[in-house]
Design a protein around this motif. Structure first.
Motif, PDB file in Angstrom:
ATOM      1  N   GLN A 450      26.574 -44.652 123.460  1.00 13.89           N
ATOM      2  CA  GLN A 450      26.522 -43.922 122.191  1.00 13.89           C
ATOM      3  C   GLN A 450      27.049 -44.748 121.025  1.00 13.89           C
ATOM      4  OE1 GLN A 450      29.064 -40.545 123.626  1.00 13.89           O
ATOM      5  NE2 GLN A 450      30.265 -40.936 121.786  1.00 13.89           N
ATOM      6  N   GLY A 505      25.731 -38.817 115.888  1.00 15.46           N
ATOM      7  CA  GLY A 505      25.719 -39.708 117.048  1.00 15.46           C
ATOM      8  C   GLY A 505      24.316 -40.125 117.450  1.00 15.46           C
ATOM      9  N   PHE A 507      22.397 -41.593 121.037  1.00 16.66           N
ATOM     10  CA  PHE A 507      22.705 -41.563 122.466  1.00 16.66           C
ATOM     11  C   PHE A 507      21.587 -42.181 123.301  1.00 16.66           C
ATOM     12  CE2 PHE A 507      24.615 -37.991 120.248  1.00 16.66           C
ATOM     13  CZ  PHE A 507      25.955 -38.103 120.607  1.00 16.66           C
TER      14      PHE A 507
END
Length: 563
Positions: A450, A505, A507
């Motif tokens: 991440q 974020g 990922f």
């Protein structure tokens, strides 16, 4: 309306026969699980309970008094017992007092450190009183006035004092400078300014001719007005005093912790000192639970990755690794994953360096290198504590990796972190440590990579047409972005003219399938593992970055910078 510690507003309302449970549950979505402030507002807005009745329920639950109607006028003698700066910092105002106790109207009655701190300083038993926090803000302003002191004002004040004659070798000189009122006020104001700006880190950096103070917001560093160079010693001494560090030791790094109340809410600061050529550099990591949502639903994870994380922690055994650079939110992801399985029939143990957020129901162990308690030794001891799930802050060496594998093969779920650029790189990193390929293949179940990127400020978000070279750098074909819109932040007061506010974020999750296990056993290269994972459906961090761009959450520049 209120900040959330333990218990939550939901717990309090659930315990009350006055509130219909079914309607309460229908309101209590993921967005409120860590934010009692907004949930309190929501139940009042939905008319499940009146504002006054809510205050009474909270007070009854906590064993405090409550103000349900009009805000009372505080006694003049009681007001005089508390300094204005203390009242503002703790979000309280004295209501009435006698020789033995003092009743405080409190903005955040869940913050029990108010009782401990003020009982000690006032030498009176402190009794908190629950009231409307918005009305209390107005009453504090009306009673004590606003604190108009700025950093510039304090800099002018402390610059006129002479701190150039301090002898660093004399502890009494350092203690006297650290206890000087202007220095105390200056340090407090710096910390307040940074915390209110939602800073994640505060840096105090002495150089040959200057003393710099910087703080990191959304991953970017901003510099405060630089104080005079001669303030470096008293300011850093002050921080060491409140962090309970050895004020006279300048030769070795030290680590400590500061607990403060800022604007009525408790904040933890993790302190690290480092000896440098021109004095000690100090960095404070801000651990503010009120701005960190430890809930998988709040992390912005794609649905497929969220499902796989839940699968990883629900398994009876196996290793789940989260990888990424420092400050990419790895620990937050692991905490959120553990909260999914944190119930009475699951024993959870964690070894951390240090413990960042205290979670009820989880046994958390801070590693202590000075007495030889490292991750490997803690992990070895964990296996004798009959755990179901184990979290190890980081796999740093072969010994820790081997014990983690042993733990997973004997019926435990092990969660940990690594520092690698992508998910496939975690496998290679563990093999490079010396871990046997067949053991890793047998125990590893999932690897999540991440990154954290700055989000576009929603108040100044604007559409634009990107230049051709930006599209080329993203390696996009015309059909990939046909009909798509691109956005950026033009800059406004809400985001300090940066165009960014908050973070999101990116990922990349690899599920270790039988085909990938074979490649791991054969010691395949990172690129081979990555191609196989993509072939089996893994979406790379760059691909997830494109998703964030097209969703209007971040900019092309941010994705290119971090992927």
């Amino acid at each position: 309306m209120f900040e959330d510690h333990n218990p939550t507003i939901y717990d309090i309302l659930s315990a009350s026969p006055e509130v219909p449970q079914e309607q309460l549950d229908s309101l209590y979505g993921p967005q409120y699980r860590e934010n009692s402030k907004s949930f309190a507002d929501e139940v009042v807005r939905a008319q499940l309970v009146t504002k006054g009745a809510l205050f009474r329920l909270i007070a009854d639950f906590l064993g405090f008094d409550a103000i349900e109607g009009e805000m009372p006028q505080p006694e003049t003698a009681a007001i005089a017992l508390l300094e204005p700066t203390v009242a503002r910092d703790y979000g309280v105002i004295p209501w009435r007092a006698n020789e033995a106790e003092i009743f405080m109207l409190a903005k955040d009655p869940f913050n029990f450190s108010i009782i401990d701190d003020l009982t000690f300083s006032l030498k009176l038993d402190v009794r908190l009183v629950v009231c409307d926090p918005e009305e209390l803000d107005e009453l504090i302003l009306e009673t004590y006035g606003s604190d108009e002191t700025t950093l510039a004002d304090l800099l002018t004040q402390v610059a006129s004092d002479s701190y150039g004659d301090i002898d660093e070798t004399k502890e009494e000189d350092l203690s006297a400078a650290a206890a000087d009122t202007p220095i105390i006020r200056f340090v407090n104001l710096v910390l307040q300014t940074a915390v209110k700006a939602d800073a994640s880190d505060i840096h105090f950096e002495p150089f040959e001719d200057e003393f710099r103070i910087r703080y990191r917001v959304d991953g970017a560093l901003y510099e405060m007005a630089p104080p005079p160079k001669n303030l470096s010693i008293p300011v850093i001494s002050r921080i060491k005093v409140i962090a309970d560090l050895n004020i006279a030791e300048h030769r070795i790094p030290q680590d400590g912790r500061i607990k403060l109340t800022i604007a009525g809410r408790p904040v933890d600061l993790r302190v690290s000192t480092l000896p440098t050529q021109f004095g000690e550099s100090v960095v404070l990591r801000v651990l503010d639970k009120s701005v960190v949502n430890l809930d998988l639903e709040a992390l912005g994870l794609p649905e497929d990755i969220k499902t796989e994380i839940r699968d990883a922690v629900d398994r009876p055994n196996g290793i789940f690794i989260v990888t990424g650079p420092t400050g990419s939110g790895k620990t937050t992801t692991l905490y959120s994953a553990l909260r999914e399985v944190n119930d009475v029939d699951t024993k959870i143990l964690t070894a951390e360096d240090p413990v960042e957020y205290e979670i009820e129901g989880i046994m958390q162990v801070p590693v202590n290198h000075q007495v030889g308690l490292d991750f490997a030794r803690a992990l070895r001891a964990f296996l004798r504590q009959d755990p179901d799930k184990i979290m190890v802050g980081e796999i740093r060496d072969l010994e820790t990796a081997r014990i983690a594998v042993q733990a997973s093969l004997t019926g435990h779920v092990v969660l940990s972190t690594l520092h690698t650029n992508d998910a496939a790189g975690a496998v290679t990193r563990l093999l490079d440590m010396g871990l046997e390929p067949f053991l890793l293949a047998a125990s590893l179940e999932f690897v999540l990579a991440q990154r954290l990127l700055r989000s576009i400020c929603q108040d100044c978000k604007e559409e634009f047409v990107p230049k051709k070279d930006m599209i080329t750098d993203l390696e996009l074909k015309p059909e990939d972005f046909e009909g798509r819109k691109f956005y950026y932040g033009s800059g406004c007061p809400e985001c300090n003219d940066t165009g960014y506010r908050g973070r999101c974020g990116l990922f990349e999750m690899i599920r270790i399938t039988d085909a990938i296990r074979e490649l791991v056993t054969e010691g395949a290269a990172t690129l081979v593992l990555k191609h196989k994972a993509i072939e089996e459906g893994t979406r790379t961090i760059r691909d997830d970055g494109l998703r964030a761009i097209f969703d209007g959450r971040t900019t092309i520049e941010e994705v290119l910078k971090y992927t």
